[in-house]
Design a protein around this motif. Structure first.
Motif, PDB file in Angstrom:
ATOM      1  N   GLY A  54      53.171  48.727  23.468  1.00 36.82           N
ATOM      2  CA  GLY A  54      52.754  48.479  24.850  1.00 36.82           C
ATOM      3  C   GLY A  54      53.388  49.450  25.827  1.00 36.82           C
ATOM      4  O   GLY A  54      54.243  50.258  25.473  1.00 36.82           O
ATOM      5  N   ASN A  55      52.968  49.376  27.084  1.00 36.62           N
ATOM      6  CA  ASN A  55      53.380  50.319  28.124  1.00 36.62           C
ATOM      7  C   ASN A  55      54.501  49.710  28.972  1.00 36.62           C
ATOM      8  O   ASN A  55      54.359  48.606  29.516  1.00 36.62           O
ATOM      9  CB  ASN A  55      52.171  50.660  29.003  1.00 36.62           C
ATOM     10  N   ALA A  56      55.590  50.438  29.105  1.00 31.40           N
ATOM     11  CA  ALA A  56      56.734  49.959  29.895  1.00 31.40           C
ATOM     12  C   ALA A  56      56.641  50.386  31.357  1.00 31.40           C
ATOM     13  O   ALA A  56      57.497  50.028  32.163  1.00 31.40           O
ATOM     14  CB  ALA A  56      58.036  50.481  29.299  1.00 31.40           C
ATOM     15  N   GLY A  57      55.606  51.131  31.735  1.00 31.08           N
ATOM     16  CA  GLY A  57      55.451  51.565  33.120  1.00 31.08           C
ATOM     17  C   GLY A  57      56.375  52.710  33.496  1.00 31.08           C
ATOM     18  O   GLY A  57      57.199  53.143  32.695  1.00 31.08           O
ATOM     19  N   LEU A  58      56.228  53.207  34.739  1.00 24.98           N
ATOM     20  CA  LEU A  58      57.044  54.302  35.252  1.00 24.98           C
ATOM     21  C   LEU A  58      58.029  53.775  36.292  1.00 24.98           C
ATOM     22  O   LEU A  58      57.866  52.680  36.836  1.00 24.98           O
ATOM     23  CB  LEU A  58      56.147  55.375  35.877  1.00 24.98           C
ATOM     24  N   ASN A  59      59.003  54.575  36.589  1.00 25.93           N
ATOM     25  CA  ASN A  59      60.015  54.200  37.571  1.00 25.93           C
ATOM     26  C   ASN A  59      59.368  53.931  38.931  1.00 25.93           C
ATOM     27  O   ASN A  59      58.631  54.759  39.460  1.00 25.93           O
ATOM     28  CB  ASN A  59      61.042  55.327  37.706  1.00 25.93           C
ATOM     29  N   GLY A  60      59.613  52.743  39.494  1.00 30.61           N
ATOM     30  CA  GLY A  60      59.075  52.399  40.805  1.00 30.61           C
ATOM     31  C   GLY A  60      57.750  51.666  40.771  1.00 30.61           C
ATOM     32  O   GLY A  60      57.288  51.177  41.796  1.00 30.61           O
ATOM     33  N   GLN A  61      57.102  51.572  39.581  1.00 28.79           N
ATOM     34  CA  GLN A  61      55.839  50.855  39.495  1.00 28.79           C
ATOM     35  C   GLN A  61      56.069  49.341  39.459  1.00 28.79           C
ATOM     36  O   GLN A  61      57.145  48.871  39.082  1.00 28.79           O
ATOM     37  CB  GLN A  61      55.062  51.288  38.240  1.00 28.79           C
ATOM     38  N   VAL A  62      55.037  48.597  39.854  1.00 29.30           N
ATOM     39  CA  VAL A  62      55.108  47.139  39.833  1.00 29.30           C
ATOM     40  C   VAL A  62      54.008  46.598  38.941  1.00 29.30           C
ATOM     41  O   VAL A  62      52.971  47.237  38.734  1.00 29.30           O
ATOM     42  CB  VAL A  62      54.969  46.544  41.263  1.00 29.30           C
ATOM     43  N   LEU A  63      54.232  45.399  38.406  1.00 29.78           N
ATOM     44  CA  LEU A  63      53.273  44.767  37.511  1.00 29.78           C
ATOM     45  C   LEU A  63      52.272  43.960  38.335  1.00 29.78           C
ATOM     46  O   LEU A  63      52.665  43.092  39.125  1.00 29.78           O
ATOM     47  CB  LEU A  63      54.011  43.861  36.521  1.00 29.78           C
ATOM     48  N   VAL A  64      50.984  44.259  38.157  1.00 33.00           N
ATOM     49  CA  VAL A  64      49.934  43.638  38.969  1.00 33.00           C
ATOM     50  C   VAL A  64      48.984  42.849  38.071  1.00 33.00           C
ATOM     51  O   VAL A  64      48.506  43.356  37.057  1.00 33.00           O
ATOM     52  CB  VAL A  64      49.146  44.707  39.760  1.00 33.00           C
ATOM     53  N   SER A  65      48.704  41.603  38.475  1.00 34.54           N
ATOM     54  CA  SER A  65      47.773  40.768  37.719  1.00 34.54           C
ATOM     55  C   SER A  65      46.340  41.244  37.929  1.00 34.54           C
ATOM     56  O   SER A  65      45.951  41.640  39.026  1.00 34.54           O
ATOM     57  CB  SER A  65      47.903  39.309  38.180  1.00 34.54           C
ATOM     58  N   GLN A  66      45.544  41.182  36.839  1.00 33.88           N
ATOM     59  CA  GLN A  66      44.112  41.488  36.939  1.00 33.88           C
ATOM     60  C   GLN A  66      43.264  40.228  36.886  1.00 33.88           C
ATOM     61  O   GLN A  66      42.034  40.305  36.817  1.00 33.88           O
ATOM     62  CB  GLN A  66      43.695  42.428  35.803  1.00 33.88           C
ATOM     63  N   GLY A  67      43.909  39.065  36.909  1.00 36.75           N
ATOM     64  CA  GLY A  67      43.168  37.817  36.883  1.00 36.75           C
ATOM     65  C   GLY A  67      43.178  37.173  35.505  1.00 36.75           C
ATOM     66  O   GLY A  67      43.665  37.738  34.511  1.00 36.75           O
ATOM     67  N   GLU A  68      42.617  35.996  35.428  1.00 39.71           N
ATOM     68  CA  GLU A  68      42.626  35.210  34.194  1.00 39.71           C
ATOM     69  C   GLU A  68      41.869  35.920  33.073  1.00 39.71           C
ATOM     70  O   GLU A  68      40.780  36.457  33.268  1.00 39.71           O
ATOM     71  CB  GLU A  68      41.995  33.837  34.461  1.00 39.71           C
ATOM     72  N   GLY A  69      42.495  35.929  31.889  1.00 38.60           N
ATOM     73  CA  GLY A  69      41.862  36.514  30.714  1.00 38.60           C
ATOM     74  C   GLY A  69      42.072  38.006  30.555  1.00 38.60           C
ATOM     75  O   GLY A  69      41.662  38.587  29.551  1.00 38.60           O
ATOM     76  N   LEU A  70      42.689  38.647  31.537  1.00 39.59           N
ATOM     77  CA  LEU A  70      42.919  40.094  31.478  1.00 39.59           C
ATOM     78  C   LEU A  70      44.416  40.382  31.515  1.00 39.59           C
ATOM     79  O   LEU A  70      45.171  39.665  32.182  1.00 39.59           O
ATOM     80  CB  LEU A  70      42.233  40.796  32.649  1.00 39.59           C
ATOM     81  N   PRO A  71      44.858  41.415  30.827  1.00 41.60           N
ATOM     82  CA  PRO A  71      46.290  41.735  30.805  1.00 41.60           C
ATOM     83  C   PRO A  71      46.735  42.353  32.131  1.00 41.60           C
ATOM     84  O   PRO A  71      45.948  43.028  32.805  1.00 41.60           O
ATOM     85  CB  PRO A  71      46.401  42.746  29.668  1.00 41.60           C
ATOM     86  N   PRO A  72      47.982  42.125  32.538  1.00 38.37           N
ATOM     87  CA  PRO A  72      48.488  42.783  33.746  1.00 38.37           C
ATOM     88  C   PRO A  72      48.639  44.281  33.520  1.00 38.37           C
ATOM     89  O   PRO A  72      48.702  44.748  32.374  1.00 38.37           O
ATOM     90  CB  PRO A  72      49.843  42.105  33.969  1.00 38.37           C
ATOM     91  N   VAL A  73      48.684  45.044  34.618  1.00 35.31           N
ATOM     92  CA  VAL A  73      48.815  46.501  34.510  1.00 35.31           C
ATOM     93  C   VAL A  73      49.893  46.981  35.471  1.00 35.31           C
ATOM     94  O   VAL A  73      50.201  46.330  36.478  1.00 35.31           O
ATOM     95  CB  VAL A  73      47.480  47.216  34.838  1.00 35.31           C
TER      96      VAL A  73
END
Length: 273
Positions: A54-73
């Motif tokens: 999986g993706n650990a993201g970049l420095n300064g990024q935040v985790l955002v929900s895409q809604g029910e049934g979809l993974p956060p990004v």
């Protein structure tokens, strides 16, 4: 005997594949249900599968929900994260006015008051004959007692001498009033210096910039007002925030309009949980 072992192993695998794990709860509502504080010692990864972590993201990024049934990004947001002890812009207010003030023109003498002080009331005629620019009124709220308010007022000033070949002048002042009390003021003077080229008309831009600190918490009203202090001739036409005549071919209410910008900047503080 071997058949019994095989049956037990198959049952255990089935249980693991379909079970919900609860930490701090006897009735988990998802595959992993944690009822309590969570400590994450390393990166948080999302969007993985059986072959990728999986993706650990970049420095300064935040985790955002895409809604029910979809993974956060992970998302990059253009937000300045403020540290404790800094000041942050909370709100900006901008207003404009083209009606201006024409009640201080020819035939109206100045009030003869040359000085003001902080706290003078806008309705106290012993402190000056103040005339409001009504379109610049504003209301705002202060939530933190440690703050800075920045006022930026600009308007056009115009006068017309009784004769294009004479030298006449008007002395005036404009101020910022908060809840009816003066907080900032600037006096100035406009003169027509034998201006035959423009039929005695003279105009220029007046500005007043001021920063007020630690305004009390609550709702506040802001007003802008100006007054005529004195004049060299009672026949001089005079206007603030508009032209002295409806149409003179040299200026207009649009080119001389008044604007007021106010920034509310408050101290950043965070409460400990």
């Amino acid at each position: 005997m071997k058949k019994i072992i095989y049956c037990c192993a198959a049952g255990l695998l089935s249980f693991c594949a379909n079970a919900q794990v609860g930490i701090g709860t006897a009735k988990p509502k998802s595959v992993l249900d944690v009822n309590g504080k969570t400590t994450l010692r390393k990166e948080l990864r999302v969007g993985g599968n059986s072959t990728q972590a999986g993706n650990a993201g970049l420095n300064g990024q935040v985790l955002v929900s895409q809604g029910e049934g979809l993974p956060p990004v992970w998302k990059s947001l253009n937000i300045s994260f403020m540290e404790e002890g800094q000041y942050k812009l909370i709100n900006s207010y901008l207003s404009s006015d083209q009606a201006g003030i024409i009640s201080l023109t020819d035939g109206v003498a100045g009030d003869g008051i040359y000085t003001n002080k902080v706290g003078d009331n806008i309705t106290d005629i012993t402190k000056g004959n103040w005339k409001k620019i009504g379109g610049l009124d504003n209301t705002f709220t202060i939530k933190n007692g440690k703050n800075r308010l920045t006022y930026q007022f600009q308007t056009g000033i115009e006068m017309k001498a009784s004769s294009s070949t004479t030298i006449q002048n008007v002395r005036f002042a404009c101020g910022v009033f908060r809840n009816g009390a003066l907080v900032a003021v600037r006096p100035d003077r406009i003169a027509s210096n034998n201006n035959s080229g423009k039929a005695g008309l003279q105009d220029y831009i007046f500005t007043l910039n001021y920063t007020e600190q630690n305004v009390p918490v609550g709702v506040h009203n802001i007003e802008i007002a100006c007054r005529k202090i004195d004049t060299s001739s009672s026949t001089s036409q005079f206007a603030i925030g508009r032209n002295v005549e409806a149409s003179n071919g040299a200026s207009s209410a649009f080119t001389l309009e008044s604007t007021m910008k106010m920034d509310v900047i408050e101290y950043v503080s965070y409460k400990n949980n």
